[in-house]
Design a protein around this motif. Structure first.
Motif, PDB file in Angstrom:
ATOM      1  N   THR A  37       0.811  -1.211   0.000  1.00 43.55           N
ATOM      2  CA  THR A  37       0.000   0.000   0.000  1.00 43.55           C
ATOM      3  C   THR A  37       0.845   1.262   0.000  1.00 43.55           C
ATOM      4  OG1 THR A  37      -1.736  -1.111   1.224  1.00 43.55           O
ATOM      5  CG2 THR A  37      -1.755   1.279   1.281  1.00 43.55           C
ATOM      6  N   SER A  63     -14.963  -6.375   4.261  1.00 44.66           N
ATOM      7  CA  SER A  63     -14.130  -5.635   3.316  1.00 44.66           C
ATOM      8  C   SER A  63     -14.610  -5.933   1.908  1.00 44.66           C
ATOM      9  CB  SER A  63     -12.668  -6.064   3.465  1.00 44.66           C
ATOM     10  OG  SER A  63     -11.898  -5.532   2.415  1.00 44.66           O
ATOM     11  N   ARG A  64     -14.973  -4.880   1.184  1.00 45.24           N
ATOM     12  CA  ARG A  64     -15.372  -5.068  -0.221  1.00 45.24           C
ATOM     13  C   ARG A  64     -14.189  -5.548  -1.051  1.00 45.24           C
ATOM     14  NH1 ARG A  64     -18.009  -0.152   1.159  1.00 45.24           N
ATOM     15  NH2 ARG A  64     -16.196   0.957   0.383  1.00 45.24           N
ATOM     16  N   ARG A  65     -13.035  -5.023  -0.750  1.00 43.44           N
ATOM     17  CA  ARG A  65     -11.828  -5.366  -1.506  1.00 43.44           C
ATOM     18  C   ARG A  65     -11.426  -6.823  -1.281  1.00 43.44           C
ATOM     19  NH1 ARG A  65      -7.138  -1.567   0.110  1.00 43.44           N
ATOM     20  NH2 ARG A  65      -8.366  -1.972   1.935  1.00 43.44           N
ATOM     21  N   ARG A  66     -11.567  -7.308  -0.054  1.00 45.31           N
ATOM     22  CA  ARG A  66     -11.126  -8.670   0.273  1.00 45.31           C
ATOM     23  C   ARG A  66     -12.283  -9.665   0.330  1.00 45.31           C
ATOM     24  NH1 ARG A  66      -7.371  -5.767   4.227  1.00 45.31           N
ATOM     25  NH2 ARG A  66      -5.477  -5.647   3.000  1.00 45.31           N
ATOM     26  N   ASN A  67     -13.508  -9.146   0.334  1.00 47.88           N
ATOM     27  CA  ASN A  67     -14.713  -9.958   0.367  1.00 47.88           C
ATOM     28  C   ASN A  67     -14.718 -10.929   1.553  1.00 47.88           C
ATOM     29  OD1 ASN A  67     -17.276 -10.749  -0.457  1.00 47.88           O
ATOM     30  ND2 ASN A  67     -16.450 -12.406  -1.719  1.00 47.88           N
ATOM     31  N   GLU A  98      -6.235   5.847   2.879  1.00 48.61           N
ATOM     32  CA  GLU A  98      -6.872   5.203   1.715  1.00 48.61           C
ATOM     33  C   GLU A  98      -6.982   3.705   1.921  1.00 48.61           C
ATOM     34  OE1 GLU A  98      -8.208   6.230  -1.234  1.00 48.61           O
ATOM     35  OE2 GLU A  98      -8.006   8.332  -0.630  1.00 48.61           O
ATOM     36  N   ARG A  99      -5.921   3.088   2.393  1.00 49.91           N
ATOM     37  CA  ARG A  99      -5.946   1.642   2.631  1.00 49.91           C
ATOM     38  C   ARG A  99      -7.057   1.281   3.609  1.00 49.91           C
ATOM     39  NH1 ARG A  99      -1.865  -2.945   3.226  1.00 49.91           N
ATOM     40  NH2 ARG A  99      -2.859  -4.337   4.718  1.00 49.91           N
ATOM     41  N   GLU A 100      -7.242   2.097   4.636  1.00 48.60           N
ATOM     42  CA  GLU A 100      -8.249   1.839   5.661  1.00 48.60           C
ATOM     43  C   GLU A 100      -9.625   2.377   5.267  1.00 48.60           C
ATOM     44  OE1 GLU A 100      -7.638  -0.218   7.964  1.00 48.60           O
ATOM     45  OE2 GLU A 100      -5.485  -0.318   7.673  1.00 48.60           O
ATOM     46  N   GLU A 101      -9.741   2.841   4.044  1.00 55.02           N
ATOM     47  CA  GLU A 101     -11.011   3.308   3.467  1.00 55.02           C
ATOM     48  C   GLU A 101     -11.657   4.414   4.296  1.00 55.02           C
ATOM     49  OE1 GLU A 101     -13.412  -0.140   2.472  1.00 55.02           O
ATOM     50  OE2 GLU A 101     -11.708  -1.102   1.495  1.00 55.02           O
ATOM     51  N   THR A 104     -14.139   6.724   2.358  1.00 54.44           N
ATOM     52  CA  THR A 104     -15.444   6.141   2.026  1.00 54.44           C
ATOM     53  C   THR A 104     -16.189   5.629   3.252  1.00 54.44           C
ATOM     54  OG1 THR A 104     -14.406   3.998   1.546  1.00 54.44           O
ATOM     55  CG2 THR A 104     -14.710   5.523  -0.319  1.00 54.44           C
ATOM     56  N   TYR A 143      -6.628 -13.346   4.233  1.00 56.93           N
ATOM     57  CA  TYR A 143      -6.563 -12.407   5.342  1.00 56.93           C
ATOM     58  C   TYR A 143      -6.060 -13.110   6.606  1.00 56.93           C
ATOM     59  CZ  TYR A 143      -7.895  -8.514   8.370  1.00 56.93           C
ATOM     60  OH  TYR A 143      -7.880  -7.481   9.277  1.00 56.93           O
TER      61      TYR A 143
END
Length: 181
Positions: A37, A63-67, A98-101, A104, A143
């Motif tokens: 990152t 996590s959307r990125r990691r599902n 950014e990594r920790e969102e 958003t 993860y």
């Protein structure tokens, strides 16, 4: 002066570069994963393993990125969380957010005090989930592995590593059982 346990040298941010302390308790405990990152090696920024008192871990976010379910710290006066204390250059702050969102609404910054070695560190940044799930969600295998890699590589206590392993394993088994039912 704090000595970086990983290299036995002081943290490598230059004396003129502004820094901040960051307490990682999930995938960011792994310096190799954090490097993905931040775009540079983070081993030299590791201060050491640290303890956050008055909190417990929870898998309170998808996590959307990691599902999958990802870690959070939740206030609990009877618990402690082990993790990794970094001293990062301020120029990496936005990338970490950014990594920790943070932009958003995934996590938000929280200032905590941790103990590393025999010394307390105040005003340490960590991240907490903004909208917590009503029940925990299991991590996926990727993860699970990166969290355990960070925990063992960065010297968290053996007892804590085993508790962390068993907690994640239990959540995965529970999820598999629910899928088969």
């Amino acid at each position: 002066m704090t000595v970086n346990w990983y290299t036995n040298l002081p943290p490598q941010a230059t004396a003129t570069e502004p820094t901040f302390y960051y307490f990682a308790y999930g995938s960011c405990m792994c310096p190799v994963d954090l490097q993905r990152t931040l775009g540079e090696s983070t081993h030299r920024y590791v201060v050491g393993s640290a303890i956050l008192e008055g909190y417990r871990l929870g898998f309170n976010r998808r996590s959307r990125r990691r599902n999958c379910g990802v870690l959070d710290v939740v206030p609990d006066c009877r618990s402690t969380v082990e993790g990794v204390l970094y001293q990062l250059p301020w120029r990496l702050s936005d990338r970490l957010d950014e990594r920790e969102e943070v932009p958003t609404g995934g996590y938000r910054q929280e200032s905590v005090t941790v103990c590393c070695g025999d010394r307390p560190y105040a005003d340490v940044r960590t991240y907490v989930v903004v909208n917590k799930l009503p029940q925990e969600l299991a991590p996926n295998d990727w993860y699970f592995d990166v969290v355990m890699r960070g925990a063992t590589t960065c010297g968290l206590s053996e007892e804590y590593c085993w508790r962390l392993f068993h907690r994640m394993y239990h959540l995965q088994q529970q999820q598999r059982t629910n899928l088969c039912a």
